[in-house]
Structures are given as C-alpha cells and as structure tokens.
Design a protein around this motif. Sequence first.
Motif, PDB file in Angstrom:
ATOM      1  N   VAL A  57       0.922  -1.129   0.070  1.00 44.63           N
ATOM      2  CA  VAL A  57      -0.008   0.035  -0.106  1.00 44.63           C
ATOM      3  C   VAL A  57       0.809   1.355   0.037  1.00 44.63           C
ATOM      4  CG1 VAL A  57      -1.681   1.210   1.105  1.00 44.63           C
ATOM      5  CG2 VAL A  57      -1.831  -1.283   1.310  1.00 44.63           C
ATOM      6  N   GLU A  58       0.808   1.896  -1.050  1.00 49.56           N
ATOM      7  CA  GLU A  58       1.471   3.251  -1.313  1.00 49.56           C
ATOM      8  C   GLU A  58       0.820   4.448  -0.419  1.00 49.56           C
ATOM      9  OE1 GLU A  58       2.286   1.092  -5.113  1.00 49.56           O
ATOM     10  OE2 GLU A  58       0.727   1.522  -3.981  1.00 49.56           O
ATOM     11  N   SER A  59       1.453   5.419   0.042  1.00 50.32           N
ATOM     12  CA  SER A  59       0.805   6.620   0.354  1.00 50.32           C
ATOM     13  C   SER A  59       1.906   7.812   0.193  1.00 50.32           C
ATOM     14  CB  SER A  59       0.455   6.428   1.761  1.00 50.32           C
ATOM     15  OG  SER A  59       1.641   6.213   2.587  1.00 50.32           O
ATOM     16  N   GLY A  60       1.591   9.111   0.325  1.00 50.82           N
ATOM     17  CA  GLY A  60       2.458  10.132   0.267  1.00 50.82           C
ATOM     18  C   GLY A  60       2.344  10.899  -0.830  1.00 50.82           C
ATOM     19  N   GLY A  61       1.573  10.638  -1.863  1.00 54.05           N
ATOM     20  CA  GLY A  61       1.529  11.352  -3.253  1.00 54.05           C
ATOM     21  C   GLY A  61       0.888  12.486  -3.138  1.00 54.05           C
ATOM     22  N   GLY A  62       0.783  13.441  -3.937  1.00 54.47           N
ATOM     23  CA  GLY A  62       0.044  14.715  -3.975  1.00 54.47           C
ATOM     24  C   GLY A  62       0.605  15.490  -5.043  1.00 54.47           C
ATOM     25  N   LEU A  63       0.224  16.977  -4.832  1.00 55.47           N
ATOM     26  CA  LEU A  63       0.643  17.856  -5.762  1.00 55.47           C
ATOM     27  C   LEU A  63       1.614  19.049  -5.105  1.00 55.47           C
ATOM     28  CD1 LEU A  63      -0.003  19.745  -8.032  1.00 55.47           C
ATOM     29  CD2 LEU A  63      -1.714  20.914  -6.934  1.00 55.47           C
ATOM     30  N   PHE A 110      13.301  -9.576   0.768  1.00 52.61           N
ATOM     31  CA  PHE A 110      13.100  -9.018  -0.358  1.00 52.61           C
ATOM     32  C   PHE A 110      13.556  -7.863  -0.618  1.00 52.61           C
ATOM     33  CE2 PHE A 110      10.237 -12.446  -1.724  1.00 52.61           C
ATOM     34  CZ  PHE A 110       9.809 -12.996  -0.545  1.00 52.61           C
ATOM     35  N   SER A 111      13.935  -7.424  -2.021  1.00 52.15           N
ATOM     36  CA  SER A 111      14.153  -6.298  -2.731  1.00 52.15           C
ATOM     37  C   SER A 111      12.982  -5.461  -2.900  1.00 52.15           C
ATOM     38  CB  SER A 111      14.853  -6.393  -3.916  1.00 52.15           C
ATOM     39  OG  SER A 111      16.107  -7.068  -3.955  1.00 52.15           O
ATOM     40  N   MET A 112      12.929  -4.104  -2.681  1.00 53.86           N
ATOM     41  CA  MET A 112      11.777  -3.270  -2.798  1.00 53.86           C
ATOM     42  C   MET A 112      12.290  -2.417  -3.762  1.00 53.86           C
ATOM     43  SD  MET A 112       9.433  -4.408  -0.831  1.00 53.86           S
ATOM     44  CE  MET A 112       8.445  -3.136  -0.955  1.00 53.86           C
ATOM     45  N   GLY A 113      11.143  -2.080  -4.836  1.00 48.32           N
ATOM     46  CA  GLY A 113      11.509  -1.194  -5.830  1.00 48.32           C
ATOM     47  C   GLY A 113      10.343   0.032  -5.924  1.00 48.32           C
ATOM     48  N   TRP A 114      10.836   1.179  -6.473  1.00 50.29           N
ATOM     49  CA  TRP A 114       9.703   2.004  -6.833  1.00 50.29           C
ATOM     50  C   TRP A 114       9.547   2.267  -8.484  1.00 50.29           C
ATOM     51  CZ3 TRP A 114       6.149   4.160  -3.863  1.00 50.29           C
ATOM     52  CH2 TRP A 114       6.326   4.283  -2.452  1.00 50.29           C
ATOM     53  N   HIS A 115       8.724   2.367  -8.995  1.00 52.26           N
ATOM     54  CA  HIS A 115       8.722   2.549 -10.449  1.00 52.26           C
ATOM     55  C   HIS A 115       7.539   3.712 -10.578  1.00 52.26           C
ATOM     56  CE1 HIS A 115       9.611  -1.889 -10.817  1.00 52.26           C
ATOM     57  NE2 HIS A 115       9.167  -1.856  -9.778  1.00 52.26           N
ATOM     58  N   ARG A 116       7.536   4.245 -11.769  1.00 52.53           N
ATOM     59  CA  ARG A 116       6.392   5.306 -12.240  1.00 52.53           C
ATOM     60  C   ARG A 116       6.062   5.000 -13.434  1.00 52.53           C
ATOM     61  NH1 ARG A 116      10.559  10.665 -12.020  1.00 52.53           N
ATOM     62  NH2 ARG A 116      11.748  10.367 -13.918  1.00 52.53           N
ATOM     63  N   GLN A 117       4.891   5.444 -13.803  1.00 57.50           N
ATOM     64  CA  GLN A 117       4.347   5.212 -15.069  1.00 57.50           C
ATOM     65  C   GLN A 117       3.601   6.725 -15.298  1.00 57.50           C
ATOM     66  OE1 GLN A 117       1.865   1.721 -15.668  1.00 57.50           O
ATOM     67  NE2 GLN A 117       2.122   1.752 -17.766  1.00 57.50           N
ATOM     68  N   ALA A 169       3.717  11.494 -12.615  1.00 53.34           N
ATOM     69  CA  ALA A 169       3.505  10.241 -12.792  1.00 53.34           C
ATOM     70  C   ALA A 169       2.540   9.502 -11.646  1.00 53.34           C
ATOM     71  CB  ALA A 169       4.831   9.361 -13.075  1.00 53.34           C
ATOM     72  N   VAL A 170       2.049   8.336 -11.996  1.00 50.64           N
ATOM     73  CA  VAL A 170       1.729   7.504 -10.870  1.00 50.64           C
ATOM     74  C   VAL A 170       2.821   6.582 -10.438  1.00 50.64           C
ATOM     75  CG1 VAL A 170       0.209   5.527 -10.386  1.00 50.64           C
ATOM     76  CG2 VAL A 170      -0.620   7.375 -11.964  1.00 50.64           C
ATOM     77  N   PRO A 208      10.390  -7.730 -10.063  1.00 53.39           N
ATOM     78  CA  PRO A 208       9.257  -7.768  -9.267  1.00 53.39           C
ATOM     79  C   PRO A 208       8.287  -8.848  -9.298  1.00 53.39           C
ATOM     80  CG  PRO A 208       8.827  -6.203 -11.105  1.00 53.39           C
ATOM     81  CD  PRO A 208      10.432  -6.950 -11.265  1.00 53.39           C
ATOM     82  N   ASP A 209       7.729  -9.319  -7.980  1.00 51.42           N
ATOM     83  CA  ASP A 209       6.676 -10.284  -8.233  1.00 51.42           C
ATOM     84  C   ASP A 209       5.280  -9.835  -7.487  1.00 51.42           C
ATOM     85  OD1 ASP A 209       8.475 -11.932  -5.655  1.00 51.42           O
ATOM     86  OD2 ASP A 209       6.900 -10.699  -5.238  1.00 51.42           O
ATOM     87  N   SER A 210       5.342  -8.573  -6.957  1.00 47.91           N
ATOM     88  CA  SER A 210       4.241  -8.030  -6.335  1.00 47.91           C
ATOM     89  C   SER A 210       3.991  -6.517  -6.629  1.00 47.91           C
ATOM     90  CB  SER A 210       4.176  -8.319  -4.809  1.00 47.91           C
ATOM     91  OG  SER A 210       4.044  -9.914  -4.908  1.00 47.91           O
ATOM     92  N   TRP A 211       2.793  -6.046  -6.760  1.00 53.44           N
ATOM     93  CA  TRP A 211       2.837  -4.609  -7.001  1.00 53.44           C
ATOM     94  C   TRP A 211       1.765  -3.878  -6.071  1.00 53.44           C
ATOM     95  CZ3 TRP A 211       5.626  -2.262 -10.632  1.00 53.44           C
ATOM     96  CH2 TRP A 211       6.418  -2.952 -11.571  1.00 53.44           C
ATOM     97  N   GLY A 212       1.960  -2.804  -5.804  1.00 50.07           N
ATOM     98  CA  GLY A 212       0.853  -1.851  -4.927  1.00 50.07           C
ATOM     99  C   GLY A 212      -0.052  -1.255  -5.979  1.00 50.07           C
ATOM    100  N   GLN A 213      -1.083  -0.457  -5.651  1.00 45.93           N
ATOM    101  CA  GLN A 213      -2.049   0.226  -6.510  1.00 45.93           C
ATOM    102  C   GLN A 213      -1.603   1.256  -6.869  1.00 45.93           C
ATOM    103  OE1 GLN A 213      -4.876  -1.406  -7.267  1.00 45.93           O
ATOM    104  NE2 GLN A 213      -3.949  -3.210  -6.387  1.00 45.93           N
ATOM    105  N   GLY A 214      -0.538   2.114  -6.593  1.00 47.23           N
ATOM    106  CA  GLY A 214       0.027   3.349  -7.136  1.00 47.23           C
ATOM    107  C   GLY A 214      -0.667   4.514  -6.397  1.00 47.23           C
ATOM    108  N   THR A 215       0.500   5.643  -6.474  1.00 48.71           N
ATOM    109  CA  THR A 215      -0.034   6.849  -5.849  1.00 48.71           C
ATOM    110  C   THR A 215       0.355   8.074  -6.900  1.00 48.71           C
ATOM    111  OG1 THR A 215      -0.039   8.266  -3.895  1.00 48.71           O
ATOM    112  CG2 THR A 215       2.179   7.133  -4.529  1.00 48.71           C
ATOM    113  N   GLN A 216      -0.569   9.004  -7.116  1.00 57.15           N
ATOM    114  CA  GLN A 216      -0.331  10.021  -8.027  1.00 57.15           C
ATOM    115  C   GLN A 216       0.710  11.205  -7.552  1.00 57.15           C
ATOM    116  OE1 GLN A 216      -1.544  10.254 -11.479  1.00 57.15           O
ATOM    117  NE2 GLN A 216       0.004  12.044 -11.369  1.00 57.15           N
ATOM    118  N   VAL A 217       1.883  11.536  -8.147  1.00 55.57           N
ATOM    119  CA  VAL A 217       2.629  12.589  -7.717  1.00 55.57           C
ATOM    120  C   VAL A 217       2.625  13.456  -9.076  1.00 55.57           C
ATOM    121  CG1 VAL A 217       4.711  13.348  -7.430  1.00 55.57           C
ATOM    122  CG2 VAL A 217       4.032  11.144  -6.602  1.00 55.57           C
ATOM    123  N   THR A 218       2.083  14.529  -8.684  1.00 61.34           N
ATOM    124  CA  THR A 218       1.987  15.743  -9.700  1.00 61.34           C
ATOM    125  C   THR A 218       2.856  16.842  -9.338  1.00 61.34           C
ATOM    126  OG1 THR A 218      -0.351  15.164 -10.264  1.00 61.34           O
ATOM    127  CG2 THR A 218       0.247  17.238 -11.175  1.00 61.34           C
TER     128      THR A 218
END
Length: 120
Positions: free
Chosen positions: A5-11, A32-39, A91-92, A107-117
Amino acid sequence: QVRLVESGGGLVQPGGSLRLSCAASGSLFSIFSMGWHRQVLGKQRELVAVIPSSGSTKYADSVKGRFTISRDNGKNTAYLQMNNLKPEDTAVYYCSRGSSGSAGYIPDSWGQGTQVTVSS
C-alpha cells in the motif's frame, strides 16, 4: 500473498519535496528487494529505484542525486524521498517487492499506485 500500500503522493510545486511510503503486509519483508516505479499514461512503466535486502541501492539516471530509496524492516515499509521535483517527475508511482540478481531486479508483487503531480 503480500499486499503493498503506497501513500504520500500529491501535488507539489517544482523544486519541492515529497516522501512516498510503501507498507507491506506479511512476514519476511527483510529478505526481499523493494522497488519504486513510475508510469505516465500511454508510456511504459519505468523503474526508478531499487533497494535490495543487502547491498547497494540503484537509481534511474533521471533521478540520481534527487531521489533516495530506503527501508525500515522493523516497520515493513519502504520509502522514496523525492527532492528538487520537476514537472517531468509527474506520474503514478508504484512500489513493488521482488528479487535482485544477475538478471537485475524482478518484481513479483505490486501496489496500487499513488499519483505525484509536479506543477506550479
């Protein structure tokens, strides 16, 4: 199955900072390793940063010197500190759990994403 579960995104204005958090359920977080991605809509998901269970962190060239990935194994949480944000960072952002090896980070598991603007 792990839940991320991601949190902390915003404008935020250009030059500003944000810290993203990724809370993981379950046990064995530390191995496990942990990663951050954006799209960005219409583009491929981009790996931004990886932190292995032990060893060196890795960053995309576009964020080196501005973003810092970290983890707190006691809290089952990974973080992405983002400084000097630019409009092109908009990005998300997704966190992932995976493994690191000779083939790189998988990666083998993903969160739902958080928007950063990033915008003025």
